[in-house]
Motif scaffolding. Sequence first.
Motif, PDB file in Angstrom:
ATOM      1  N   ARG A  45       3.764  12.542  10.532  1.00 30.48           N
ATOM      2  CA  ARG A  45       2.408  12.542   9.963  1.00 30.48           C
ATOM      3  C   ARG A  45       1.684  11.331  10.547  1.00 30.48           C
ATOM      4  NH1 ARG A  45      -0.113   9.713   5.830  1.00 30.48           N
ATOM      5  NH2 ARG A  45      -1.593  10.837   4.529  1.00 30.48           N
ATOM      6  N   TYR A  94       2.521   1.910   3.257  1.00 25.10           N
ATOM      7  CA  TYR A  94       1.679   2.094   4.446  1.00 25.10           C
ATOM      8  C   TYR A  94       1.335   0.763   5.132  1.00 25.10           C
ATOM      9  CZ  TYR A  94       1.292   7.047   3.545  1.00 25.10           C
ATOM     10  OH  TYR A  94       1.588   8.373   3.382  1.00 25.10           O
ATOM     11  N   PHE A 112     -11.744   1.111   1.196  1.00 27.45           N
ATOM     12  CA  PHE A 112     -11.461   0.773  -0.206  1.00 27.45           C
ATOM     13  C   PHE A 112     -12.569  -0.154  -0.717  1.00 27.45           C
ATOM     14  CE2 PHE A 112      -6.721   0.870   1.216  1.00 27.45           C
ATOM     15  CZ  PHE A 112      -6.590   2.216   0.904  1.00 27.45           C
ATOM     16  N   PHE A 137      -8.179  -1.407   5.975  1.00 25.57           N
ATOM     17  CA  PHE A 137      -7.627  -0.971   4.698  1.00 25.57           C
ATOM     18  C   PHE A 137      -7.444  -2.217   3.826  1.00 25.57           C
ATOM     19  CE2 PHE A 137      -7.151   2.516   7.565  1.00 25.57           C
ATOM     20  CZ  PHE A 137      -7.254   3.646   6.778  1.00 25.57           C
ATOM     21  N   GLN A 167      -3.134  -5.370   5.785  1.00 20.55           N
ATOM     22  CA  GLN A 167      -2.886  -4.347   6.818  1.00 20.55           C
ATOM     23  C   GLN A 167      -3.795  -4.655   7.996  1.00 20.55           C
ATOM     24  OE1 GLN A 167      -3.724  -1.256   3.876  1.00 20.55           O
ATOM     25  NE2 GLN A 167      -1.816  -0.234   4.400  1.00 20.55           N
ATOM     26  N   GLU A 203      -3.256  13.243   9.993  1.00 23.46           N
ATOM     27  CA  GLU A 203      -3.913  12.989   8.702  1.00 23.46           C
ATOM     28  C   GLU A 203      -5.376  12.663   8.986  1.00 23.46           C
ATOM     29  OE1 GLU A 203      -4.732  10.280   4.921  1.00 23.46           O
ATOM     30  OE2 GLU A 203      -4.099   9.385   6.804  1.00 23.46           O
ATOM     31  N   ASP A 257      -0.612   8.875  10.387  1.00 23.50           N
ATOM     32  CA  ASP A 257      -1.394   8.316   9.290  1.00 23.50           C
ATOM     33  C   ASP A 257      -2.711   7.736   9.794  1.00 23.50           C
ATOM     34  OD1 ASP A 257      -1.605   7.219   6.525  1.00 23.50           O
ATOM     35  OD2 ASP A 257      -1.578   5.324   7.622  1.00 23.50           O
ATOM     36  N   ALA A 258      -3.780   8.053   9.090  1.00 23.22           N
ATOM     37  CA  ALA A 258      -5.107   7.472   9.344  1.00 23.22           C
ATOM     38  C   ALA A 258      -5.474   7.492  10.833  1.00 23.22           C
ATOM     39  CB  ALA A 258      -5.146   6.046   8.794  1.00 23.22           C
ATOM     40  N   ARG A 278       2.050   9.083  -8.864  1.00 22.48           N
ATOM     41  CA  ARG A 278       3.231   8.769  -8.050  1.00 22.48           C
ATOM     42  C   ARG A 278       4.379   8.338  -8.958  1.00 22.48           C
ATOM     43  NH1 ARG A 278       0.324   4.930  -3.464  1.00 22.48           N
ATOM     44  NH2 ARG A 278      -1.030   6.511  -2.546  1.00 22.48           N
ATOM     45  N   ASP A 325       0.843  -1.194   0.000  1.00 21.89           N
ATOM     46  CA  ASP A 325       0.000   0.000   0.000  1.00 21.89           C
ATOM     47  C   ASP A 325       0.888   1.259   0.000  1.00 21.89           C
ATOM     48  OD1 ASP A 325      -2.131   1.784   0.150  1.00 21.89           O
ATOM     49  OD2 ASP A 325      -2.394   1.558   2.309  1.00 21.89           O
ATOM     50  N   HIS A 337      -0.255  12.429  -2.355  1.00 23.93           N
ATOM     51  CA  HIS A 337      -0.068  11.094  -2.934  1.00 23.93           C
ATOM     52  C   HIS A 337      -1.369  10.314  -3.028  1.00 23.93           C
ATOM     53  CE1 HIS A 337      -0.436  10.466   1.280  1.00 23.93           C
ATOM     54  NE2 HIS A 337      -0.522   9.161   1.100  1.00 23.93           N
ATOM     55  N   ASP A 338      -2.428  10.819  -2.370  1.00 26.96           N
ATOM     56  CA  ASP A 338      -3.699  10.096  -2.372  1.00 26.96           C
ATOM     57  C   ASP A 338      -4.650  10.665  -3.413  1.00 26.96           C
ATOM     58  OD1 ASP A 338      -3.335   8.019  -0.554  1.00 26.96           O
ATOM     59  OD2 ASP A 338      -3.720   9.317   1.172  1.00 26.96           O
ATOM     60  N   VAL A 353       2.671   5.194  10.790  1.00 25.82           N
ATOM     61  CA  VAL A 353       1.472   4.443  10.405  1.00 25.82           C
ATOM     62  C   VAL A 353       0.972   3.727  11.660  1.00 25.82           C
ATOM     63  CG1 VAL A 353       0.508   2.773   8.795  1.00 25.82           C
ATOM     64  CG2 VAL A 353       2.444   4.194   8.103  1.00 25.82           C
ATOM     65  N   HIS A 373      -2.324   0.326  11.770  1.00 21.57           N
ATOM     66  CA  HIS A 373      -2.156  -1.090  11.436  1.00 21.57           C
ATOM     67  C   HIS A 373      -0.687  -1.435  11.223  1.00 21.57           C
ATOM     68  CE1 HIS A 373      -3.409   1.386   7.887  1.00 21.57           C
ATOM     69  NE2 HIS A 373      -2.194   1.051   7.509  1.00 21.57           N
ATOM     70  N   ARG A 422      -3.896   5.327  -7.789  1.00 16.79           N
ATOM     71  CA  ARG A 422      -3.143   6.417  -7.160  1.00 16.79           C
ATOM     72  C   ARG A 422      -1.718   6.488  -7.692  1.00 16.79           C
ATOM     73  NH1 ARG A 422      -4.086   5.224  -0.913  1.00 16.79           N
ATOM     74  NH2 ARG A 422      -3.641   3.146  -1.728  1.00 16.79           N
TER      75      ARG A 422
END
Length: 682
Positions: free
Chosen positions: A314, A176, A258, A280, A284, A358, A316-317, A554, A173, A425-426, A213, A216, A550
């Motif tokens: 950052r 991630y 997703f 996710f 993960q 995030e 993440d999630a 990238r 991912d 990036h998303d 991250v 997960h 995505r």
Amino acid sequence: MAEKKAGAAKTKAASTKEKKVKKTSAVARRSKAATEKKIVTPAAEPVKAAPVKAEPEVSPETATFRRRLARHMDELRWLYMELYNNGSMFAELCDQMEAFYNDRSASLKAIDDKREQAPDWYKGNDMLGMQLYVDNFADNFKGLQNKLDYIQRCSVNYIHLMPFLETPEGRSDGGYAVADFRKVQDKLGTNEDLKNLTDACHEKNINVCMDLVMNHTSEDHEWAKRARNGEGEYMSRYFFYDNADIPSKYEETVPQVFPTTAPGNFTYLPEIGHFVMTSFYPYQWDLNYRNPRVFNEMMYNFLYLANQGIDIFRLDAVPYIWKTLGTQCRNLPQVHTIVRMMRMIGEIVCPGIILLGEVVMEPEKVVPYFGTVDKPECHMLYNVTTMATTWHTVATRDVSLLKKQLDIVDSLPKEYVFLNYLRCHDDIGWGLDYNTLRGQGVGEVSHKKYLNDYFRGYAGSSNSRGELYNEDFVTGDARFCGTTASMCGVERAGFEDNSDMMDSAIREDIMLHAYMFMQSGIPVLYSGDEIGQVNDYTYKADPHKVEDSRYIHRGKFIWENAAKIDDEGSVQQRLFSAIEKLVEIRKSEKAFVTDADSWTIDTWEREVLCMGRYYDGDKIIGLFNFSEHDKTAWINETDGDYVDLMTGKVMKAQGVDIPAYGFLWLKKTDDPEAEVQSEEKL
Ligand code: GLC
């Protein structure tokens, strides 16, 4: 076999590590005792003052740690006990904080001290970020270190290195899915290379950001492997169920991240006959933060990485990290407790770092992650709704929703710092204010369809190019992927060799940057945007990437194109020099500081946005034409003359003409000679 051996060695290392942390230091024992005492002692009992014992002399460093710890101890202990009610794990946490503090290098401690004295260090108008993938940009850490001159040429002083920790090829991912929080990917180099890179960045005053991250781990993480082996201790670090009852109850209330590429929130593991929670991708596995071991270990990973020289984390999630049956498992109160604890842990061990949340949610869910002025959580958050609304404005040529959104952000306390961006990036998730749009007769599903059609170049007078992401055939929802330049028409114009279209695309791209730089907060460029890099379709040939569009934005950074930034008239030169000039002006004008007053002004022209900024006697207004036609902004600022910061021309800020996709940054001038001077200059 070799892998197995390495695994066994690691397991041993892990258990020694865990054993080691059980030995508690004096600080930890004191805090443990204090914890227990605090919890059991009835508050009303008067306590006799104990005779004061002379504390043994401590080093200035230890004194600093103790001062920071003492500042947060009560609140940290309170929150920890509220969540976990586990004094010995709290004591271990304190012990480890001290150990990580002791391990922290003298140079990082010096940065901490400086920043502790100037806690607003990251809020200046000179901050400019760039996010990049190390391999796409320069193959590896060493390569990136050799390219720091280019980063500086871009005036960037904050680089967000996209996930670089160990991750399984093909089940990553985009990095991630972390398999080891303390080891960088082999293809990027060694942990030492990372440390050398952060040192080199600090020498050049560049801050380094990385993803933590938290939600997960990869299924290849040591804990996941042991959980899959049926070891209860490790299964309890995730969410395991031996039948579908509870998973299906969760599915009733938890939305899907997703829906197309990884539907559902659980994955069945036939080899052990269990379901595991996977919000996710199936590889993960969601961590269970109800288990204090998970929280503690993740904090140790955080502190370890901070000690490698990371300045910005950052998270993440982060809204997803706490799960409760019957809820959406997003933004639960315990998430805020955890983020607040992280903020304090950071301030105790490494106060030079900052937390970037995030939180890709609607504004009312995002803002609480700042915490309160007294009890702050994140230092900085993504301005995600503004970003999505910007692209809505591009597609509709109607600034009204954007104006409303900016008014909301402008009304927030100035302590709140947003990270502003055009693309990351998303995908773009089209999280807009549909209540307002509905009032204008615009429906959510049909509008998302319009936006996705527009940006694929199918609707309206669009020159955009890009692809859908996670199209959900049940809800009709879909997200969008593409680079800024492709979305502005650079890709199509280049492909069709159409110079008029290219002029228009470049103008639009520059206007969007000028508008983004005018927002309060810290602007972050997506690597390649400064040279107008377009979509990269090569991901379709890679079986590991083809399902995830995505990757279209990238692509590898194209150094041949970057070499053209000085070739007069090239697309790269036109974009790069305009952005460079905007950044220079932004840096030199104090009205661009984060905590300036900011507001919007009605232009009585649907396509033109007007923003104002004021700080310490300086006033700047910005006008942005979101359409391909020349327009007039019917503003009426009667307070004097203004100077166009891009050209030096002096003018009135009344009934201002703005060419197609043009913009103006006008600064109020008190210089009585200004008009004459500028006439001469012109
Ligand atoms: C964040 C990242 C995204 C990733 C997800 C899962 O939203 O930005 O790229 O897929 O977290 O970790």
